[in-house]
Design an enzyme around this catalytic site. Structure first.
Site, PDB file in Angstrom:
ATOM      1  N   ASP A  32      18.217  28.142   4.874  1.00  0.00           N
ATOM      2  CA  ASP A  32      17.265  29.157   4.418  1.00  0.00           C
ATOM      3  C   ASP A  32      15.956  28.539   3.941  1.00  0.00           C
ATOM      4  O   ASP A  32      15.851  27.317   3.793  1.00  0.00           O
ATOM      5  CB  ASP A  32      17.901  30.028   3.318  1.00  0.00           C
ATOM      6  CG  ASP A  32      18.567  29.230   2.207  1.00  0.00           C
ATOM      7  OD1 ASP A  32      18.370  28.008   2.146  1.00  0.00           O
ATOM      8  OD2 ASP A  32      19.277  29.832   1.400  1.00  0.00           O
ATOM      9  N   ASN A  69      25.862  35.448  -7.858  1.00  0.00           N
ATOM     10  CA  ASN A  69      26.190  36.800  -7.395  1.00  0.00           C
ATOM     11  C   ASN A  69      26.973  36.775  -6.075  1.00  0.00           C
ATOM     12  O   ASN A  69      27.154  37.804  -5.444  1.00  0.00           O
ATOM     13  CB  ASN A  69      24.912  37.638  -7.242  1.00  0.00           C
ATOM     14  CG  ASN A  69      23.978  37.096  -6.167  1.00  0.00           C
ATOM     15  OD1 ASN A  69      24.295  36.113  -5.505  1.00  0.00           O
ATOM     16  ND2 ASN A  69      22.840  37.740  -5.986  1.00  0.00           N
ATOM     17  N   HIS A  96      26.089  35.123  -3.299  1.00  0.00           N
ATOM     18  CA  HIS A  96      25.335  34.982  -2.053  1.00  0.00           C
ATOM     19  C   HIS A  96      25.618  33.633  -1.393  1.00  0.00           C
ATOM     20  O   HIS A  96      25.950  32.657  -2.050  1.00  0.00           O
ATOM     21  CB  HIS A  96      23.837  35.252  -2.236  1.00  0.00           C
ATOM     22  CG  HIS A  96      23.037  34.225  -2.965  1.00  0.00           C
ATOM     23  ND1 HIS A  96      21.918  34.544  -3.695  1.00  0.00           N
ATOM     24  CD2 HIS A  96      23.148  32.884  -3.067  1.00  0.00           C
ATOM     25  CE1 HIS A  96      21.392  33.444  -4.204  1.00  0.00           C
ATOM     26  NE2 HIS A  96      22.120  32.426  -3.833  1.00  0.00           N
ATOM     27  N   GLU A 132      22.257  38.272   0.378  1.00  0.00           N
ATOM     28  CA  GLU A 132      22.471  38.864  -0.933  1.00  0.00           C
ATOM     29  C   GLU A 132      23.496  40.005  -0.863  1.00  0.00           C
ATOM     30  O   GLU A 132      23.661  40.633   0.195  1.00  0.00           O
ATOM     31  CB  GLU A 132      21.141  39.445  -1.451  1.00  0.00           C
ATOM     32  CG  GLU A 132      20.043  38.408  -1.674  1.00  0.00           C
ATOM     33  CD  GLU A 132      20.201  37.657  -3.005  1.00  0.00           C
ATOM     34  OE1 GLU A 132      21.340  37.343  -3.405  1.00  0.00           O
ATOM     35  OE2 GLU A 132      19.167  37.386  -3.626  1.00  0.00           O
TER      36      GLU A 132
HETATM   37  C1  GLP Z   1      20.066  29.358  -3.837  1.00  0.00           C
HETATM   38  C2  GLP Z   1      20.202  29.055  -2.327  1.00  0.00           C
HETATM   39  C3  GLP Z   1      21.646  28.926  -1.932  1.00  0.00           C
HETATM   40  C4  GLP Z   1      22.377  28.163  -3.006  1.00  0.00           C
HETATM   41  C5  GLP Z   1      22.472  29.016  -4.235  1.00  0.00           C
HETATM   42  C6  GLP Z   1      23.064  28.317  -5.435  1.00  0.00           C
HETATM   43  O1  GLP Z   1      19.221  30.394  -4.131  1.00  0.00           O
HETATM   44  N1  GLP Z   1      19.563  29.954  -1.455  1.00  0.00           N
HETATM   45  O2  GLP Z   1      21.734  28.294  -0.665  1.00  0.00           O
HETATM   46  O3  GLP Z   1      23.675  27.860  -2.581  1.00  0.00           O
HETATM   47  O4  GLP Z   1      21.249  29.648  -4.531  1.00  0.00           O
HETATM   48  O5  GLP Z   1      22.169  27.401  -5.994  1.00  0.00           O
HETATM   49  P1  GLP Z   1      22.601  26.280  -6.997  1.00  0.00           P
HETATM   50  O6  GLP Z   1      23.361  25.274  -6.198  1.00  0.00           O
HETATM   51  O7  GLP Z   1      21.307  25.700  -7.517  1.00  0.00           O
HETATM   52  O8  GLP Z   1      23.425  26.907  -8.042  1.00  0.00           O
END
Ligand code: GLP
Length: 240
Positions: free
Chosen positions: A67, A136, A138, A143
């Site tokens: 992404d 959440n 995702h 989302e």
């Molecule tokens: C982000 C990314 C995800 C990631 C998630 C968790 O917004 N788009 O790919 O897995 O949120 O992030 P973190 O590893 O910093 O908790």
């Protein structure tokens, strides 16, 4: 679904790095699906270390990232292109021409989504997809919603996600409100998937994933439909 519970973040990172490095050794031109966020940082650091020691060779590896924010310039230090260069690509012998991140500056997100899915198809699909998980539930930026999208697409970030991700930005107003993300179908081109999680704040999402129930309101639960998924989480994420 295989589940590996580790003592802490460091062990989670090592367990994931081991799977990635074994794949690269067995298939030097493998296609890696890569994720950003704090969760995989330790894993990337270990892979960098192995490459510096000369035991890992990224020269033929290809990659596709999950992404990218939209809109964002690739040289913005909050872009996911910047993150990948900074945490991995600049420190290993990967050919950057073989690395792909959705174009956060595209004028036509729909065309960019189609272009990105074509890249994945032309690569023959993904050998191993690395995923983190949002609080959440995702995955990528898919989302929670009534419907999920299969291909790479533009998404409106939820207030929750904007709030959680604001920790990386100078202020919440600077967090992009949209992102381009691989869809569930793009992710499912992966022959195997690792989903990593660390810390109590991921417990709720991991519990839903491990419940075996599937709901679009927790997109990670879709992974219950994939034949080769390994959950690597630490005790905090597993036990709460
Ligand atoms: C982000 C990314 C995800 C990631 C998630 C968790 O917004 N788009 O790919 O897995 O949120 O992030 P973190 O590893 O910093 O908790």
């Amino acid at each position: 679904m295989n589940v590996i519970v580790t003592k802490d973040y460091a062990e989670m990172s090592s367990a994931a790095a081991k799977i990635v490095s074994e794949l690269i050794k067995n298939k030097p031109d493998c296609v890696l699906g890569l994720a950003t966020g704090s969760t995989p940082e330790g894993m990337y650091a270990q892979l960098v270390q192995e490459c510096k020691e000369g035991s890992l060779d990224f020269s033929a590896v290809r990659s596709v990232n999950l992404d990218e924010y939209y809109p964002i310039k690739p040289d913005n230090d909050q872009s996911y292109r910047y993150f990948m260069n900074d945490k991995l690509f600049n420190h290993v012998n990967i050919d950057k021409a073989n690395t792909n991140v959705p174009n956060g500056m595209t004028e036509n997100p729909e065309e960019e989504g189609a272009r990105y899915d074509k890249i994945i198809a032309n690569l023959g699909g993904i050998d191993l997809q690395i995923l983190g998980i949002g609080q959440n539930g995702h995955i990528g930026f898919n989302e929670p919603d009534e419907e999920l999208v299969s291909g790479t697409h533009l998404v409106d970030l939820t207030e929750d996600t904007i709030q959680v991700n604001s920790r990386f930005f100078a202020s919440i107003d600077e967090v992009p409100k949209q992102a381009l993300t691989m869809g569930i179908g793009s992710i499912f081109t992966a022959r195997s998937i690792i989903i990593m999680a660390s810390g109590k704040n991921k417990h709720d999402a991991i519990s839903k994933l491990l419940s075996g129930k599937i709901t679009t309101q927790c997109p990670a639960t879709m992974l219950n439909l994939h034949p080769d998924v390994t959950v690597i989480c630490d005790e905090g994420a597993y036990n709460g």
